[in-house]
Design a protein around this motif. Structure first.
Motif: not given
Lengths: 373, 373
Positions: A54-56, A64-65, A285-289, A297-300
């Protein structure tokens, strides 16, 4: 674009390659630092307990925002480093406004959210305006505005702060009970935890990001300007207007970054409000392209790594700084992997085209030979 | 874009192509480089001595050894300041009381949930006597203590969380600072002294308030110049030797001849500046003139304001071992010798009688030291 085995292979190659590179490089760093490599991977690959999950998730909502705010700029070829300052100015403004409780309950929440978006948009708008009117690089102006935001908020916080005796934390007035967003209860196993109620806000922002960019004229203009400014001008896009508008949009979303924290956890803006989310957003943002789902997904992943810091220290006995190193390695591996795959793809395409051309050429020569014969 | 490449020298960018238009990929590459660099910087910042959080266990305690979990603030063990003082208390307890311990420290810009998780994971690992170092832990201690009633907590620097299983270790920093303020005014020949604060927040303002009041008590006409290095949430003011040096240099050039710092690791810069200017400085938290790492500047440190965090931590552990744990606020002030001033180097021997007289007046309640400037 049809799906060919090659496309699928190429699509899967980049993520797989980046994960492999990240793991190898991290292991090498661990070996050099003489840290227990096995323990670290055992800890990182362990299924997190419900509390941690849940913390993640909560971390990911906020990240994400922030990532979307950064991505709006990226898609338009603007590097908004100022999300960090924008979300802090916005969170302070919203907390101050919401804390006054001028409006009842939910209305107070909604108007506070609007205040936050306005404050973020205004702060980013300064950078946009400077770029359009004076040609100041947004990279420089947003970095400067981050510093100004720090001092401005610290100064204003002193003016309005209420500090509880002995707590050593000064913060704005707490939001009234009626204006707090209750968490969404989630039961995993025996544990009941809560995820930020403003999760829906992140989902909504993600949807709008996808919709506006891909399904509207505005989104097309924005992407066109990002792809090639001259081509955009040639097709009638007002670039200056686009710069200002996208900077303001980026700032408005940046304004929402602190809102799940404000309405779902802290209920006030104080000296312990989480800093540094804007910079984490750039990495996400870079990771999630810049992709609406990729960033989720990257935020997670980012949230997961952030939350692993404790486990790594307590169960694997390595330094907390190692987590920062791993995060950096992952971003670099992703970028390198995508670049390698892109080049391989181009090389492959060139070879195909060359082969096709050669065949064509051979055919015409043969035809010509036949004609002349 | 070329401009931006210059402001990010650490990003290791290849020379930007001179064509006017930058492509999206170039912006993305720059973003990657900047992100990676900032992460790398974050990873190697704070302390030079990266002490892996090892289990400083002891086997002498037998089966019933007390297990202590230490949760440090940002910087952790090795910060030459606040966290190190707490660590010293733990080390003393490990040596004398035969306890076993586990340590974990906060990451910069972490989520509130990460603090909670740190305490909870320490408890899960069996370390059921928790020392939370720093007021930032108040909210998380409040939550975790409520659900773990059999675990004992010590919360340093805050009364923001209270309960039957929480001991609040607080310090009368203003009282100790009053004495060194008096010492500064007595030693000053120019009638000008200075105060360098690490981060402008309530806790550090207590130091400033006491220092100024003490100086004015012996010389009502004295001029005190005050400088804070950073504003929250930028906590770098506690670890930037360069910033401390710059601030102190300005004060010495302006005629001040004694400068007191409450800036953690930045204090090293204040001492360097004092040495270069041939003036004096006053240390903080621990007896800095006796610190081996400051041996080269010890002759300019006339005294240090002692904040005995180590005693607080040691006493808590001892009380748990002896079964005399008591919840509630435990104030370390002049009366209980929890704060004070150091005499290492003998530079305040001539005014010691005067300082002890002031101390007695504070203890007797004849002088009330303000906590706010």
């Amino acid at each position: 674009m049809k799906l060919s085995p090659r496309r699928i292979l190429m699509g899967a190659a980049a993520p797989v390659l980046s994960i492999v590179v990240a793991m190898v490089v991290t292991s090498i760093i661990l070996l050099i630092a003489r840290d227990p490599v096995g323990d670290v991977w055992a800890q990182l690959l362990k299924v997190p307990n419900p509390r941690l999950l849940i913390a993640i998730g909560n971390s990911a909502v906020v990240l994400y925002l922030s990532a979307v705010a950064v991505a709006i700029g990226f898609r338009m070829n603007l590097f908004n480093i100022g999300v960090d300052g924008q979300y802090r100015v916005a969170a302070f403004a919203a907390a101050t406004f919401g804390g006054q409780a001028w409006l009842p309950g939910w209305l107070n929440i909604i108007v506070s959210l609007v205040v936050a978006m306005g404050a973020g948009a205004l702060w980013a708008g300064i950078a946009g305006w400077l770029k359009v009117k004076r040609g100041v690089s947004e990279v420089i102006s947003t970095i400067m505005l981050n510093a100004i935001a720090t001092y401005l908020v610290a100064f204003l916080l002193q003016k309005v702060a209420m500090s509880a005796e002995g707590s050593n934390v000064s913060s704005t007035k707490k939001l009234p009970e009626s204006s707090r967003v209750p968490g969404i209860p989630v039961t995993i196993g025996e544990q009941q935890r809560e995820i930020y109620g403003l999760l829906f806000l992140a989902v909504l922002v993600g949807f709008l990001y996808w919709f506006v960019l891909n399904k509207t004229r505005f989104g097309f203009d924005l992407r066109a300007t990002g792809g090639s400014e001259t081509a955009a001008v040639a097709s009638g896009v007002e670039v200056k207007k686009m710069v200002l508008t996208s900077m303001i949009c980026s700032g408005a979303v940046a304004g929402l970054v602190g809102m799940p924290l404000l309405f779902g956890q802290d209920y006030a803006y104080g000296s312990t409000f989480q800093p540094g989310l804007g910079f984490a957003g750039i990495a996400v943002a870079l990771l999630g392209r810049n992709h609406h789902l990729g960033m989720a997904f990257a935020a997670l992943v980012w949230g997961f790594l952030d939350q692993q810091s404790n486990g790594l220290q307590i169960n694997a006995g390595v330094s907390d700084r190692l987590v920062g190193v791993i995060q950096g390695v992952i971003v670099l591996s992703v970028v390198i992997a995508y670049e390698l795959v892109r080049r391989a793809n181009i090389a492959l395409e060139q070879r195909n085209v060359a082969a096709a051309l050669a065949a064509e050429k051979a055919k015409t020569q043969r035809d010509a030979a036949e004609v002349s014969a | 874009m070329q401009m931006s490449a210059r402001v990010l020298p650490h990003a290791g960018l290849s020379p930007t192509p001179s064509k006017k238009e930058t492509t999206l990929r170039q912006v993305m590459k720059m973003a990657v480089a900047a992100t990676a660099a900032s992460l790398a910087l974050a990873a190697c910042s704070s302390s030079g001595t990266t002490t892996p959080t090892a289990t400083s266990g002891s086997t002498g305690g037998g089966a019933a050894a007390i297990k202590v979990g230490m949760a440090y603030d940002v910087g952790g063990r090795g910060d030459q300041s606040f966290n190190d003082a707490a660590a010293a208390g733990l080390d003393k307890a490990a040596k004398e009381l035969g306890i076993s311990s586990k340590e974990a420290s906060a990451a910069n810009g972490e989520a509130e949930s990460a603090r909670e998780e740190r305490l909870q994971q320490l408890i899960d690992a069996g370390y059921t006597n928790i020392v939370a170092v720093g007021f930032a832990y108040a909210d998380s201690v409040k939550k975790v203590a409520a659900t773990n009633k059999n675990v004992k907590f010590a919360l340093v620097d805050s009364t923001g969380a209270q309960g039957a299983n929480i001991e609040n270790i607080t310090f009368a920093e203003h009282e100790g600072s009053f004495l060194v303020g008096a010492a500064a005014a007595l030693k000053s020949k120019t009638g000008k002294i200075g105060f360098v604060g690490g981060v402008e927040m309530d806790l550090i303002k207590k130091f400033e308030a006491g220092f100024t009041a003490g100086a004015k008590a012996v010389n009502p006409n004295i001029k005190v110049s005050v400088k804070y290095l950073t504003q929250p949430p930028d906590m770098s003011g506690f670890g930037s030797v360069d910033k401390g040096k710059l601030a102190a240099e300005g004060m010495y050039q302006d005629g001040a001849d004694v400068v007191y710092h409450a800036a953690g690791g930045s204090g090293g810069g204040v001492f360097t500046a004092a040495k270069a200017a041939g003036k004096w400085a006053i240390g903080v938290d621990s007896d800095q003139a006796a610190s081996p790492s400051l041996a080269s500047v010890k002759d300019v440190i006339i005294t240090s304001m002692l904040k005995k965090v180590d005693v607080g931590v040691y006493d808590f552990i001892k009380s748990v071992k002896d079964g005399t744990f008591k919840s509630g606020e435990k104030v370390f002030n002049l009366k209980s010798n929890g704060v004070g001033y150091s005499t290492t180097g003998g530079q305040v021997d001539d005014i010691k009688a005067k300082l002890d007289d002031l101390k007695q007046q504070i203890v007797d309640g004849k002088i009330t030291v303000p906590t706010k400037p």
